[in-house]
Design a protein around this motif. Sequence first.
Motif, PDB file in Angstrom:
ATOM      1  N   LEU A 118      -3.443-142.947  26.906  1.00 21.52           N
ATOM      2  CA  LEU A 118      -1.934-144.121  26.888  1.00 21.52           C
ATOM      3  C   LEU A 118      -2.024-144.873  28.168  1.00 21.52           C
ATOM      4  CD1 LEU A 118       0.205-140.972  25.985  1.00 21.52           C
ATOM      5  CD2 LEU A 118       0.166-143.107  24.789  1.00 21.52           C
ATOM      6  N   ARG A 119      -2.208-144.459  29.100  1.00 21.15           N
ATOM      7  CA  ARG A 119      -2.592-145.649  30.395  1.00 21.15           C
ATOM      8  C   ARG A 119      -3.348-147.036  30.375  1.00 21.15           C
ATOM      9  NH1 ARG A 119      -4.292-142.944  36.190  1.00 21.15           N
ATOM     10  NH2 ARG A 119      -3.636-145.334  37.162  1.00 21.15           N
ATOM     11  N   SER A 120      -4.301-146.405  29.568  1.00 24.59           N
ATOM     12  CA  SER A 120      -5.600-147.506  29.105  1.00 24.59           C
ATOM     13  C   SER A 120      -4.810-148.538  27.895  1.00 24.59           C
ATOM     14  CB  SER A 120      -6.704-147.516  28.970  1.00 24.59           C
ATOM     15  OG  SER A 120      -7.426-148.349  27.720  1.00 24.59           O
ATOM     16  N   ALA A 121      -3.893-147.883  27.291  1.00 26.99           N
ATOM     17  CA  ALA A 121      -3.113-149.049  26.422  1.00 26.99           C
ATOM     18  C   ALA A 121      -2.118-149.657  26.292  1.00 26.99           C
ATOM     19  CB  ALA A 121      -3.040-147.774  25.291  1.00 26.99           C
ATOM     20  N   ILE A 122      -1.255-149.051  27.777  1.00 27.35           N
ATOM     21  CA  ILE A 122      -0.152-149.557  27.940  1.00 27.35           C
ATOM     22  C   ILE A 122      -0.667-150.088  29.099  1.00 27.35           C
ATOM     23  CG2 ILE A 122       1.341-148.735  27.302  1.00 27.35           C
ATOM     24  CD1 ILE A 122       2.421-147.619  30.312  1.00 27.35           C
ATOM     25  N   GLY A 123      -1.809-150.368  30.048  1.00 27.64           N
ATOM     26  CA  GLY A 123      -2.016-152.029  30.906  1.00 27.64           C
ATOM     27  C   GLY A 123      -1.678-150.712  32.273  1.00 27.64           C
ATOM     28  N   GLU A 124      -2.927-151.254  33.091  1.00 28.32           N
ATOM     29  CA  GLU A 124      -2.431-150.312  34.821  1.00 28.32           C
ATOM     30  C   GLU A 124      -0.982-150.723  35.775  1.00 28.32           C
ATOM     31  OE1 GLU A 124      -3.417-147.581  37.400  1.00 28.32           O
ATOM     32  OE2 GLU A 124      -3.903-148.168  35.693  1.00 28.32           O
ATOM     33  N   GLU A 125      -0.715-152.154  34.889  1.00 28.55           N
ATOM     34  CA  GLU A 125       0.243-152.078  35.629  1.00 28.55           C
ATOM     35  C   GLU A 125       1.740-151.929  35.642  1.00 28.55           C
ATOM     36  OE1 GLU A 125       2.190-156.588  36.941  1.00 28.55           O
ATOM     37  OE2 GLU A 125       1.162-156.821  35.360  1.00 28.55           O
ATOM     38  N   THR A 126       1.835-152.268  34.053  1.00 31.83           N
ATOM     39  CA  THR A 126       2.632-151.558  33.125  1.00 31.83           C
ATOM     40  C   THR A 126       3.063-150.087  33.726  1.00 31.83           C
ATOM     41  OG1 THR A 126       2.655-152.831  31.475  1.00 31.83           O
ATOM     42  CG2 THR A 126       4.177-150.954  31.372  1.00 31.83           C
ATOM     43  N   TRP A 127       1.477-149.068  33.866  1.00 29.45           N
ATOM     44  CA  TRP A 127       1.487-147.651  34.091  1.00 29.45           C
ATOM     45  C   TRP A 127       2.199-147.437  35.228  1.00 29.45           C
ATOM     46  CZ3 TRP A 127       0.383-143.451  31.089  1.00 29.45           C
ATOM     47  CH2 TRP A 127       0.156-142.621  31.913  1.00 29.45           C
ATOM     48  N   HIS A 171       2.401-146.763  21.652  1.00 29.11           N
ATOM     49  CA  HIS A 171       0.729-146.023  21.060  1.00 29.11           C
ATOM     50  C   HIS A 171       0.171-144.551  21.162  1.00 29.11           C
ATOM     51  CE1 HIS A 171       0.190-150.507  23.258  1.00 29.11           C
ATOM     52  NE2 HIS A 171       1.067-149.799  23.737  1.00 29.11           N
ATOM     53  N   LEU A 172       1.296-144.151  20.874  1.00 25.32           N
ATOM     54  CA  LEU A 172       1.204-142.581  20.368  1.00 25.32           C
ATOM     55  C   LEU A 172       0.091-142.027  19.543  1.00 25.32           C
ATOM     56  CD1 LEU A 172       2.111-139.537  21.664  1.00 25.32           C
ATOM     57  CD2 LEU A 172       4.052-139.635  20.231  1.00 25.32           C
ATOM     58  N   ARG A 173      -0.549-141.229  19.319  1.00 26.83           N
ATOM     59  CA  ARG A 173      -0.999-141.470  18.402  1.00 26.83           C
ATOM     60  C   ARG A 173      -0.946-139.911  18.002  1.00 26.83           C
ATOM     61  NH1 ARG A 173      -7.656-142.199  20.636  1.00 26.83           N
ATOM     62  NH2 ARG A 173      -6.546-140.186  21.546  1.00 26.83           N
ATOM     63  N   PRO A 174      -1.412-139.145  16.588  1.00 28.32           N
ATOM     64  CA  PRO A 174      -0.801-137.784  15.822  1.00 28.32           C
ATOM     65  C   PRO A 174      -2.365-137.534  17.079  1.00 28.32           C
ATOM     66  CG  PRO A 174      -1.610-139.327  14.125  1.00 28.32           C
ATOM     67  CD  PRO A 174      -1.393-140.329  15.340  1.00 28.32           C
ATOM     68  N   GLU A 175      -2.757-137.755  17.637  1.00 30.50           N
ATOM     69  CA  GLU A 175      -4.254-136.604  18.674  1.00 30.50           C
ATOM     70  C   GLU A 175      -3.318-136.575  19.887  1.00 30.50           C
ATOM     71  OE1 GLU A 175      -7.329-139.325  16.352  1.00 30.50           O
ATOM     72  OE2 GLU A 175      -5.125-139.430  16.708  1.00 30.50           O
TER      73      GLU A 175
END
Length: 471
Positions: A453-462, A118-122
Amino acid sequence: MTAGLPLPAQAATTSVTEPDRFPAGRPLLIRRATVITMDRTRGILPDTDVLVVRERIKAVGSKLSAPHGTAVIEAKDALLIPGFVDTHRHMWQSVLRGMGADWTITNYLDAVGKLLPHLRPEDVYAGNYLGMVEAVADGVTTVLDWSHGSLTPAHADAAVDALMAVPGRARWAYGRFSLDFSWVTSGEVDRIREARFSSDDQLVTMQLALSAPTDSAGDAAWRYAAEHDLPVTSHVGVFGADTDPAVTRLADNGFLSPRTTLVHATTLSDESYRRIADSGAFVSLSTESEMNMGQGYPPTGAAHRFGIPISLSVDSVLGWSGDMFTNMRAALAAERGLVFLRAHERGEPVITHELRAADVLHYATLGGAEALGMADRIGSITPGKLADLVLLRQDTPSMTPVISPVGHLVFQAGRGDIDTVVVGGRVLKHQGELIGLNLPQARRLAEAARDRLRSAIGEETWQNLIDPPRP
């Protein structure tokens, strides 16, 4: 105009936020400091002036005269040192600061595996930008970005853009979080090197960050580095991976040299340490990280015993501190504690310490410069070298009285005691305030990257990453 430390009798009254306090090209005189030069021929110089003209140290001595218009910092009795040199930091992970406080190396690898897709250049830009601002603020005037978040050419460009947007000194070590080495010889390294790194004199320079393979898969990449005179940094001797066979292969193929820095180098045999020493390669110890995450026990004693040159590094603020004061203390505590443990198990006392405060200060300054091949330019307060300087204030309770300057610096000082930071003759921090560095922007970028990144992997995984299940 005179600028000064906030000392009772010598305090300047002008505001440190004036935009013209330290304009580019203006000479700078730091007056009457206790100068810990890290120069083997000069040692510690009390009541000493340091004159900076343009980007270099012009003179070190008593009662120096200065060119007309010189900016003066009154620093009577304050400690002046060369800037710290961090030889291994994963800068992109600055946007995940503190997430891994309770991680083991297993937790770390699991988390990175979940986050990297999920890591973007930004996000890489945000991490590197914040990481550079933090490094300067903490007196780390040169930092090696072990850039294994450079997953694509766009990620790599973003990493370099961020480093170059902040006026600190950096070494960008191009890497990938992968055992695929094809990107090195495919033309990608040639592309970015030709486009962005035309000179060795610029603030940001380049090298490679490569895995240490135990088979022929990486030989072409390591050979490319040697043929193109690119230094290489590599994680080696990490518990469960990259152990003695990797060192053997590197040594047998001639890939170990004074242009090589091996990070951690913990779980190795004496034969591997001997081969590293014979090659002239360096090690980079991230003692705080190693003691908390479990890459292996810091091999300070083994490196010292075999004569392997040592540098220090932060590793990542993902779980551990970003300052070199902590890492110097961690290096001393880990090695001294081990020596005591072994001696006490034999029923013997330890009469005198082998590893001294001066040793770890060397690792954090000139030792780092030597590892990066930059000791002719940075790492000590020597006339002719680049003016990368850190001035400690002396008006805080922990900074007075100073009896043993080196011991005081290592055990009593902290990043909150840093008054002034100079990189290449340019004052970037004074009286504790940053000059010409945009901390609010760094914070906005980092918080936005963290939230995405938190949104991309989901709150439970985070949340499971932050608080791994207990055994």
